[in-house]
Scaffold this motif. Sequence first.
Motif, PDB file in Angstrom:
ATOM      1  N   ALA A 108       0.815  -1.215   0.000  1.00 29.19           N
ATOM      2  CA  ALA A 108       0.000   0.000   0.000  1.00 29.19           C
ATOM      3  C   ALA A 108       0.847   1.263   0.000  1.00 29.19           C
ATOM      4  CB  ALA A 108      -0.932  -0.003   1.206  1.00 29.19           C
ATOM      5  N   SER A 109       2.044   1.218   0.555  1.00 30.72           N
ATOM      6  CA  SER A 109       2.844   2.431   0.651  1.00 30.72           C
ATOM      7  C   SER A 109       3.427   2.859  -0.697  1.00 30.72           C
ATOM      8  CB  SER A 109       3.978   2.247   1.660  1.00 30.72           C
ATOM      9  OG  SER A 109       4.867   1.250   1.199  1.00 30.72           O
ATOM     10  N   GLU A 110       3.778   1.927  -1.557  1.00 30.52           N
ATOM     11  CA  GLU A 110       4.368   2.271  -2.844  1.00 30.52           C
ATOM     12  C   GLU A 110       3.931   1.260  -3.900  1.00 30.52           C
ATOM     13  OE1 GLU A 110       8.767   2.596  -4.682  1.00 30.52           O
ATOM     14  OE2 GLU A 110       8.457   3.567  -2.750  1.00 30.52           O
ATOM     15  N   PRO A 111       2.830   1.548  -4.625  1.00 35.80           N
ATOM     16  CA  PRO A 111       2.385   0.604  -5.642  1.00 35.80           C
ATOM     17  C   PRO A 111       3.340   0.573  -6.820  1.00 35.80           C
ATOM     18  CG  PRO A 111       1.088   2.612  -5.740  1.00 35.80           C
ATOM     19  CD  PRO A 111       1.994   2.723  -4.527  1.00 35.80           C
ATOM     20  N   ALA A 112       3.465  -0.583  -7.432  1.00 38.17           N
ATOM     21  CA  ALA A 112       4.341  -0.733  -8.593  1.00 38.17           C
ATOM     22  C   ALA A 112       3.710   0.001  -9.776  1.00 38.17           C
ATOM     23  CB  ALA A 112       4.523  -2.203  -8.929  1.00 38.17           C
ATOM     24  N   ALA A 113       4.516   0.770 -10.468  1.00 39.43           N
ATOM     25  CA  ALA A 113       4.021   1.525 -11.614  1.00 39.43           C
ATOM     26  C   ALA A 113       3.922   0.605 -12.822  1.00 39.43           C
ATOM     27  CB  ALA A 113       4.957   2.679 -11.927  1.00 39.43           C
ATOM     28  N   PRO A 114       2.779   0.616 -13.508  1.00 35.54           N
ATOM     29  CA  PRO A 114       2.688  -0.174 -14.733  1.00 35.54           C
ATOM     30  C   PRO A 114       3.441   0.546 -15.837  1.00 35.54           C
ATOM     31  CG  PRO A 114       0.651   1.017 -14.359  1.00 35.54           C
ATOM     32  CD  PRO A 114       1.535   1.282 -13.166  1.00 35.54           C
ATOM     33  N   TYR A 115       4.356  -0.143 -16.470  1.00 35.82           N
ATOM     34  CA  TYR A 115       5.175   0.494 -17.497  1.00 35.82           C
ATOM     35  C   TYR A 115       4.521   0.356 -18.857  1.00 35.82           C
ATOM     36  CZ  TYR A 115       8.777   1.132 -14.088  1.00 35.82           C
ATOM     37  OH  TYR A 115       9.458   1.528 -12.987  1.00 35.82           O
ATOM     38  N   PRO A 116       4.583   1.426 -19.667  1.00 35.08           N
ATOM     39  CA  PRO A 116       4.033   1.362 -21.021  1.00 35.08           C
ATOM     40  C   PRO A 116       4.742   0.282 -21.832  1.00 35.08           C
ATOM     41  CG  PRO A 116       4.600   3.610 -20.431  1.00 35.08           C
ATOM     42  CD  PRO A 116       5.132   2.724 -19.353  1.00 35.08           C
ATOM     43  N   THR A 117       4.024  -0.277 -22.781  1.00 34.41           N
ATOM     44  CA  THR A 117       4.567  -1.397 -23.531  1.00 34.41           C
ATOM     45  C   THR A 117       5.423  -0.976 -24.714  1.00 34.41           C
ATOM     46  OG1 THR A 117       2.543  -1.486 -24.818  1.00 34.41           O
ATOM     47  CG2 THR A 117       2.680  -2.911 -22.888  1.00 34.41           C
ATOM     48  N   SER A 118       5.288   0.244 -25.176  1.00 40.26           N
ATOM     49  CA  SER A 118       6.054   0.596 -26.361  1.00 40.26           C
ATOM     50  C   SER A 118       6.397   2.075 -26.367  1.00 40.26           C
ATOM     51  CB  SER A 118       5.257   0.266 -27.621  1.00 40.26           C
ATOM     52  OG  SER A 118       4.139   1.137 -27.712  1.00 40.26           O
ATOM     53  N   PHE A 119       7.336   2.416 -27.227  1.00 43.89           N
ATOM     54  CA  PHE A 119       7.740   3.807 -27.395  1.00 43.89           C
ATOM     55  C   PHE A 119       6.564   4.638 -27.906  1.00 43.89           C
ATOM     56  CE2 PHE A 119       9.575   7.218 -30.019  1.00 43.89           C
ATOM     57  CZ  PHE A 119      10.278   7.897 -29.036  1.00 43.89           C
ATOM     58  N   VAL A 123       5.093   8.120 -26.369  1.00 44.37           N
ATOM     59  CA  VAL A 123       4.906   9.330 -27.176  1.00 44.37           C
ATOM     60  C   VAL A 123       3.463   9.810 -27.048  1.00 44.37           C
ATOM     61  CG1 VAL A 123       4.842  10.227 -29.543  1.00 44.37           C
ATOM     62  CG2 VAL A 123       6.764   8.818 -28.779  1.00 44.37           C
ATOM     63  N   GLU A 124       2.516   8.890 -27.079  1.00 47.19           N
ATOM     64  CA  GLU A 124       1.105   9.250 -26.942  1.00 47.19           C
ATOM     65  C   GLU A 124       0.842   9.897 -25.582  1.00 47.19           C
ATOM     66  OE1 GLU A 124      -3.196   7.049 -26.536  1.00 47.19           O
ATOM     67  OE2 GLU A 124      -1.586   6.014 -27.587  1.00 47.19           O
ATOM     68  N   LEU A 125       1.428   9.336 -24.526  1.00 50.53           N
ATOM     69  CA  LEU A 125       1.250   9.902 -23.191  1.00 50.53           C
ATOM     70  C   LEU A 125       1.829  11.313 -23.111  1.00 50.53           C
ATOM     71  CD1 LEU A 125       2.111   6.838 -20.910  1.00 50.53           C
ATOM     72  CD2 LEU A 125      -0.140   7.820 -21.342  1.00 50.53           C
ATOM     73  N   VAL A 126       3.004  11.523 -23.711  1.00 52.50           N
ATOM     74  CA  VAL A 126       3.645  12.837 -23.673  1.00 52.50           C
ATOM     75  C   VAL A 126       2.846  13.848 -24.482  1.00 52.50           C
ATOM     76  CG1 VAL A 126       5.699  14.127 -24.392  1.00 52.50           C
ATOM     77  CG2 VAL A 126       5.953  11.949 -23.219  1.00 52.50           C
ATOM     78  N   THR A 127       2.407  13.467 -25.679  1.00 52.11           N
ATOM     79  CA  THR A 127       1.705  14.420 -26.543  1.00 52.11           C
ATOM     80  C   THR A 127       0.327  14.774 -26.008  1.00 52.11           C
ATOM     81  OG1 THR A 127       0.929  12.615 -27.943  1.00 52.11           O
ATOM     82  CG2 THR A 127       2.927  13.769 -28.647  1.00 52.11           C
ATOM     83  N   THR A 128      -0.304  13.885 -25.253  1.00 53.06           N
ATOM     84  CA  THR A 128      -1.620  14.180 -24.685  1.00 53.06           C
ATOM     85  C   THR A 128      -1.521  14.794 -23.295  1.00 53.06           C
ATOM     86  OG1 THR A 128      -1.829  11.927 -23.834  1.00 53.06           O
ATOM     87  CG2 THR A 128      -2.778  12.380 -26.022  1.00 53.06           C
ATOM     88  N   GLY A 129      -0.294  14.927 -22.782  1.00 51.88           N
ATOM     89  CA  GLY A 129      -0.105  15.569 -21.487  1.00 51.88           C
ATOM     90  C   GLY A 129      -0.413  14.673 -20.298  1.00 51.88           C
ATOM     91  N   GLN A 130      -0.512  13.385 -20.513  1.00 51.04           N
ATOM     92  CA  GLN A 130      -0.785  12.455 -19.419  1.00 51.04           C
ATOM     93  C   GLN A 130       0.516  12.119 -18.695  1.00 51.04           C
ATOM     94  OE1 GLN A 130      -2.674   9.074 -21.139  1.00 51.04           O
ATOM     95  NE2 GLN A 130      -4.436  10.215 -21.906  1.00 51.04           N
ATOM     96  N   PRO A 131       0.406  11.761 -17.416  1.00 49.82           N
ATOM     97  CA  PRO A 131       1.633  11.393 -16.692  1.00 49.82           C
ATOM     98  C   PRO A 131       2.168  10.047 -17.178  1.00 49.82           C
ATOM     99  CG  PRO A 131      -0.291  11.049 -15.314  1.00 49.82           C
ATOM    100  CD  PRO A 131      -0.775  11.721 -16.565  1.00 49.82           C
ATOM    101  N   ILE A 132       3.484   9.929 -17.181  1.00 54.02           N
ATOM    102  CA  ILE A 132       4.130   8.680 -17.586  1.00 54.02           C
ATOM    103  C   ILE A 132       4.362   7.859 -16.328  1.00 54.02           C
ATOM    104  CG2 ILE A 132       6.174   7.650 -18.648  1.00 54.02           C
ATOM    105  CD1 ILE A 132       6.427  10.262 -20.257  1.00 54.02           C
ATOM    106  N   PRO A 133       3.879   6.622 -16.270  1.00 51.98           N
ATOM    107  CA  PRO A 133       4.050   5.798 -15.071  1.00 51.98           C
ATOM    108  C   PRO A 133       5.523   5.585 -14.741  1.00 51.98           C
ATOM    109  CG  PRO A 133       2.487   4.786 -16.583  1.00 51.98           C
ATOM    110  CD  PRO A 133       3.115   5.945 -17.301  1.00 51.98           C
ATOM    111  N   GLY A 134       5.830   5.668 -13.445  1.00 53.20           N
ATOM    112  CA  GLY A 134       7.186   5.429 -12.996  1.00 53.20           C
ATOM    113  C   GLY A 134       8.071   6.659 -13.004  1.00 53.20           C
TER     114      GLY A 134
END
Length: 172
Positions: A108-119, A123-134
Amino acid sequence: MSVAAADGLNDVYESLEQYSWDDDAEFQSGLSAILGSNASPEQASELTLRARCFYYARKYNTSVDFDTYKAYRNARGRPTLVPNGVQAPPAASTDNVGGILPETSANASEPAAPYPTSFAHIVELVTTGQPIPGIKDIPDTLLIGQASQATQSRRKKPWETDEAPTEATTIT
């Protein structure tokens, strides 16, 4: 594929299943290097299966097709592999055979961040302004008025001297 060939593959896959992976220090050290500390349970399971296929094929000089081996495991209802040190998914039922861990509760103190599967996903997360996991979010703040003052004088460059410049002498 003939029945004899299928039986031969089944023998290889069964040998791969029965191999004592936990006792093989070389495999375990390689697996820990592959997984690192940030592998999600799904990634860890996939990487562990791939590492087993690769290691077994190299050690016994045989060919092990990953997709066929994975289908073999699924057809026999084998549990999902979760290597030591990786958090098991909540729906997993495991029995600690061959590197499989029992079900664990979420940290509960530190959940594992799900990592994106591809570059492309990053890029989609960055261009849409969403946070990048991890990735930690560090606020953009300036500490105005809290800078320290220089206590030593500026160091002179090698060509700078304390003397006043002299006129150039001409040679006649």
